[in-house]
Design a protein around this motif. Structure first.
Motif, PDB file in Angstrom:
ATOM      1  N   ALA A  93      47.843  33.387  48.472  1.00 28.83           N
ATOM      2  CA  ALA A  93      47.144  34.445  47.746  1.00 28.83           C
ATOM      3  C   ALA A  93      48.129  35.439  47.131  1.00 28.83           C
ATOM      4  N   SER A  94      49.205  35.751  47.842  1.00 28.57           N
ATOM      5  CA  SER A  94      50.214  36.675  47.309  1.00 28.57           C
ATOM      6  C   SER A  94      50.919  36.077  46.101  1.00 28.57           C
ATOM      7  N   MET A  95      51.205  34.782  46.155  1.00 28.92           N
ATOM      8  CA  MET A  95      51.825  34.135  44.997  1.00 28.92           C
ATOM      9  C   MET A  95      50.874  34.136  43.806  1.00 28.92           C
ATOM     10  N   ALA A  96      49.592  33.833  44.058  1.00 26.18           N
ATOM     11  CA  ALA A  96      48.613  33.810  42.979  1.00 26.18           C
ATOM     12  C   ALA A  96      48.433  35.193  42.371  1.00 26.18           C
ATOM     13  N   LEU A  97      48.433  36.228  43.221  1.00 25.38           N
ATOM     14  CA  LEU A  97      48.272  37.590  42.726  1.00 25.38           C
ATOM     15  C   LEU A  97      49.486  38.018  41.901  1.00 25.38           C
ATOM     16  N   THR A  98      50.675  37.621  42.346  1.00 23.87           N
ATOM     17  CA  THR A  98      51.889  37.936  41.599  1.00 23.87           C
ATOM     18  C   THR A  98      51.852  37.291  40.220  1.00 23.87           C
ATOM     19  N   ARG A  99      51.427  36.049  40.152  1.00 21.63           N
ATOM     20  CA  ARG A  99      51.372  35.352  38.869  1.00 21.63           C
ATOM     21  C   ARG A  99      50.301  35.966  37.960  1.00 21.63           C
ATOM     22  N   ALA A 100      49.168  36.318  38.534  1.00 19.21           N
ATOM     23  CA  ALA A 100      48.114  36.955  37.741  1.00 19.21           C
ATOM     24  C   ALA A 100      48.586  38.309  37.212  1.00 19.21           C
ATOM     25  N   LEU A 357      46.164  19.616  54.843  1.00 14.48           N
ATOM     26  CA  LEU A 357      45.865  20.028  56.215  1.00 14.48           C
ATOM     27  C   LEU A 357      44.365  20.161  56.461  1.00 14.48           C
ATOM     28  N   GLY A 358      43.575  20.092  55.395  1.00 17.41           N
ATOM     29  CA  GLY A 358      42.140  20.318  55.522  1.00 17.41           C
ATOM     30  C   GLY A 358      41.784  21.786  55.610  1.00 17.41           C
ATOM     31  N   GLU A 359      42.701  22.658  55.174  1.00 18.97           N
ATOM     32  CA  GLU A 359      42.519  24.096  55.281  1.00 18.97           C
ATOM     33  C   GLU A 359      42.291  24.772  53.931  1.00 18.97           C
ATOM     34  N   TRP A 360      42.052  23.988  52.877  1.00 19.29           N
ATOM     35  CA  TRP A 360      41.915  24.561  51.545  1.00 19.29           C
ATOM     36  C   TRP A 360      41.194  23.553  50.670  1.00 19.29           C
ATOM     37  N   SER A 361      40.715  24.006  49.521  1.00 17.34           N
ATOM     38  CA  SER A 361      40.020  23.110  48.595  1.00 17.34           C
ATOM     39  C   SER A 361      40.245  23.588  47.172  1.00 17.34           C
ATOM     40  N   GLU A 362      39.936  22.740  46.221  1.00 15.60           N
ATOM     41  CA  GLU A 362      40.047  23.112  44.814  1.00 15.60           C
ATOM     42  C   GLU A 362      39.112  24.272  44.489  1.00 15.60           C
ATOM     43  N   GLU A 363      37.932  24.258  45.088  1.00 18.58           N
ATOM     44  CA  GLU A 363      36.969  25.322  44.833  1.00 18.58           C
ATOM     45  C   GLU A 363      37.478  26.664  45.369  1.00 18.58           C
ATOM     46  N   GLN A 364      38.049  26.651  46.558  1.00 18.03           N
ATOM     47  CA  GLN A 364      38.610  27.879  47.121  1.00 18.03           C
ATOM     48  C   GLN A 364      39.775  28.380  46.275  1.00 18.03           C
ATOM     49  N   HIS A 365      40.545  27.449  45.760  1.00 12.63           N
ATOM     50  CA  HIS A 365      41.696  27.841  44.941  1.00 12.63           C
ATOM     51  C   HIS A 365      41.225  28.495  43.640  1.00 12.63           C
ATOM     52  N   ALA A 366      40.224  27.924  43.019  1.00 10.20           N
ATOM     53  CA  ALA A 366      39.693  28.498  41.786  1.00 10.20           C
ATOM     54  C   ALA A 366      39.126  29.887  42.039  1.00 10.20           C
ATOM     55  N   GLU A 367      38.441  30.059  43.168  1.00  6.56           N
ATOM     56  CA  GLU A 367      37.890  31.364  43.519  1.00  6.56           C
ATOM     57  C   GLU A 367      39.007  32.371  43.780  1.00  6.56           C
ATOM     58  N   MET A 368      40.069  31.936  44.415  1.00  4.38           N
ATOM     59  CA  MET A 368      41.220  32.811  44.669  1.00  4.38           C
ATOM     60  C   MET A 368      41.839  33.281  43.355  1.00  4.38           C
ATOM     61  N   ASP A 369      41.974  32.375  42.407  1.00  5.19           N
ATOM     62  CA  ASP A 369      42.545  32.750  41.110  1.00  5.19           C
ATOM     63  C   ASP A 369      41.653  33.757  40.384  1.00  5.19           C
ATOM     64  N   ARG A 370      40.349  33.548  40.447  1.00  5.58           N
ATOM     65  CA  ARG A 370      39.423  34.499  39.810  1.00  5.58           C
ATOM     66  C   ARG A 370      39.519  35.871  40.469  1.00  5.58           C
ATOM     67  N   ASP A 371      39.607  35.880  41.788  1.00  8.20           N
ATOM     68  CA  ASP A 371      39.705  37.147  42.515  1.00  8.20           C
ATOM     69  C   ASP A 371      41.011  37.862  42.179  1.00  8.20           C
ATOM     70  N   ALA A 373      42.752  37.620  39.406  1.00 12.74           N
ATOM     71  CA  ALA A 373      42.635  38.139  38.042  1.00 12.74           C
ATOM     72  C   ALA A 373      41.785  39.409  38.009  1.00 12.74           C
ATOM     73  N   GLU A 374      40.717  39.461  38.809  1.00 10.73           N
ATOM     74  CA  GLU A 374      39.854  40.645  38.847  1.00 10.73           C
ATOM     75  C   GLU A 374      40.570  41.826  39.493  1.00 10.73           C
ATOM     76  N   GLN A 375      41.354  41.560  40.538  1.00  9.75           N
ATOM     77  CA  GLN A 375      42.120  42.649  41.165  1.00  9.75           C
ATOM     78  C   GLN A 375      43.081  43.283  40.168  1.00  9.75           C
ATOM     79  N   VAL A 376      43.781  42.447  39.431  1.00  6.91           N
ATOM     80  CA  VAL A 376      44.753  42.948  38.461  1.00  6.91           C
ATOM     81  C   VAL A 376      44.044  43.679  37.322  1.00  6.91           C
ATOM     82  N   LYS A 377      42.926  43.131  36.868  1.00  6.94           N
ATOM     83  CA  LYS A 377      42.164  43.778  35.797  1.00  6.94           C
ATOM     84  C   LYS A 377      41.702  45.163  36.214  1.00  6.94           C
ATOM     85  N   ALA A 378      41.174  45.280  37.434  1.00  6.08           N
ATOM     86  CA  ALA A 378      40.691  46.569  37.921  1.00  6.08           C
ATOM     87  C   ALA A 378      41.831  47.575  38.030  1.00  6.08           C
ATOM     88  N   ALA A 379      42.986  47.127  38.538  1.00  4.43           N
ATOM     89  CA  ALA A 379      44.138  48.019  38.662  1.00  4.43           C
ATOM     90  C   ALA A 379      44.629  48.470  37.297  1.00  4.43           C
TER      91      ALA A 379
END
Length: 432
Positions: A93-100, A357-371, A373-379
């Protein structure tokens, strides 16, 4: 005795003329890219020496490459840090937020909201892994592509944007180039645009920590091009002589603006191999493998904290985009380099590992990226209330003279008053 040179400098006798070697990158714009010359070892094959070992035991590792994530997206080998899935998700999540954050700030620069920006695309694993491996109060002396450390340590995004926009809420009052943050409470020393100055500063801070009997260590980052600066070698000497509790990092992203790594000595040996010349521990790590980077930093930090001395780490990675918003990489390197880079993308590699590992999914990843982007937009929207570049919302003009002396001397007070009067005469409608 062999015949010497003539007064004209020409060779004589049977001596060959001298020839100056000038390094050349393997690929230029339009060239096909072939990375087969790189030796990429299999993940998990390298032994992990004890953190208290003699420095010389690490030197073979400076010529190899520590890797943990294998081709099947599994974490293997002695360097596997065995992090729990929740920690891995936080790092992702930190890497995704940094890239966003990078993407939106890049667009902001193109829209004229700030004068300058530098992205860390492709290098996020270095900052994020190191932030997680260090203690929160360990002191970081960063270069200008370590914004991920601030993000991983929870520094407010809106404060980062305020600094980039140099607006009235900029915590540095417009005195620093955009992206050159300073956050003492987050263990983040002021970024300097002068290359490699942070290396001797980090060593000095670490020496002071040892003198005081503290438990905090220091770490610092430079690019491989900056390792050719004199400050790099001064820092290495002091770190070695005084056994400073410091971790020194060279982020080898292959390019120093338009100069490829060969101009800093990469064709002769690895950057990590310089550790042997100074008699300190050294590691060379796959900089796009976040588990390998974490393991290397954790090893080096533990070594420093137990009074075993400094470590030099080379993070072998790739700068996926331009050096800055002022740079056009298509003018000096092949456009195919990024897609052909054999060590992949750090975010995608950790994503695939978590899915395996069975601890993540494509859907969760897409949701993380959207979140993200929204955090950065709000800031960004919040920061824009305080102004953007050139729109008049800035710190009062008088603050240009403040924060150097406890009490402003009379002659600077006079200069401040004069400057304000001149500005008001030229711009009658101007309001502070």
């Amino acid at each position: 005795m062999a015949p010497g040179p003539t007064r004209t400098g020409k060779s004589r006798g049977n001596l060959p003329p001298l020839d100056l070697y000038v390094p050349e990158p393997k690929f230029r714009p339009g060239d096909p890219v072939d990375y087969s010359h790189l030796e990429i070892p299999a993940a998990g094959k390298l032994a992990r020496p004890d953190e208290g070992c003699a420095a010389s035991e690490t030197w073979p590792l400076t010529l190899d490459l520590i890797r943990v994530l294998d081709e099947n997206d599994a974490a293997v080998g002695a360097w596997n840090p065995h992090l729990d899935p929740e920690t891995l998700r936080r790092m992702l999540a930190s890497m995704a937020l940094t890239r966003a954050f990078d993407d939106r700030m890049y667009r902001g620069q193109r829209q004229g909201k700030t004068s300058f920006y530098m992205k860390s695309t492709g290098e996020e694993a270095v900052s994020i892994a190191c932030a997680h491996a260090l203690a929160f109060d360990d002191m970081v002396f960063p270069s200008y592509r370590q914004q991920g450390i601030l993000i991983a340590r929870g520094y407010p995004l809106v404060e980062m944007v305020n600094q980039i926009y140099s607006n009235r809420a900029d915590p540095l009052k417009g005195r620093q180039l955009p992206i050159m943050y300073s956050a003492k409470d987050y263990g983040f020393f002021s970024i300097s645009g002068n290359l490699a100055t942070q290396f001797p500063q980090a060593v000095g801070w670490a020496m002071a920590s040892a003198i005081k009997g503290d438990t905090r260590i220091a770490t610092s980052f430079v690019g491989e091009g900056s390792s050719a600066e004199g400050d790099f070698h001064a820092a290495m000497t002091f770190a070695a002589v005084y056994n400073a509790p410091v971790v020194l990092n060279v982020v080898n992203n292959q390019w120093a603006i338009s100069s490829f790594s060969g101009f800093a000595g990469a064709e002769r040996t690895t950057f990590a191999a310089r550790a042997a010349g100074y008699g300190i521990a050294g590691l060379r790590v796959d900089g796009n493998d976040i588990l390998a980077v974490y393991a290397a930093m954790e090893w080096a930090a533990n070594r420093a904290r137990s009074n075993q001395g400094p470590t030099l780490i080379e993070h072998f990675t790739y700068r996926a985009e331009g050096h800055s918003t002022s740079d056009d990489p298509t003018a000096y390197r092949s456009a195919h380099e990024r897609e052909e880079w054999p060590l992949g993308d750090p975010i995608m590699r950790l994503k695939k590992h978590l899915i395996a590992l069975g601890e993540w999914s494509e859907e969760q990843h897409a949701e993380m990226d959207r979140d993200a982007a929204e955090q950065v937009k709000a800031a960004t929207k919040e920061a824009e209330k305080n102004g953007i570049l050139g729109h008049g919302l800035h710190h009062p003009f008088h603050t240009m003279f403040e924060d150097v002396f406890e009490e402003l001397p009379w002659h600077l007070e006079e200069q401040a008053d004069q400057a304000i009067r001149e500005r008001q005469s030229k711009f009658p409608d101007w309001k502070d």
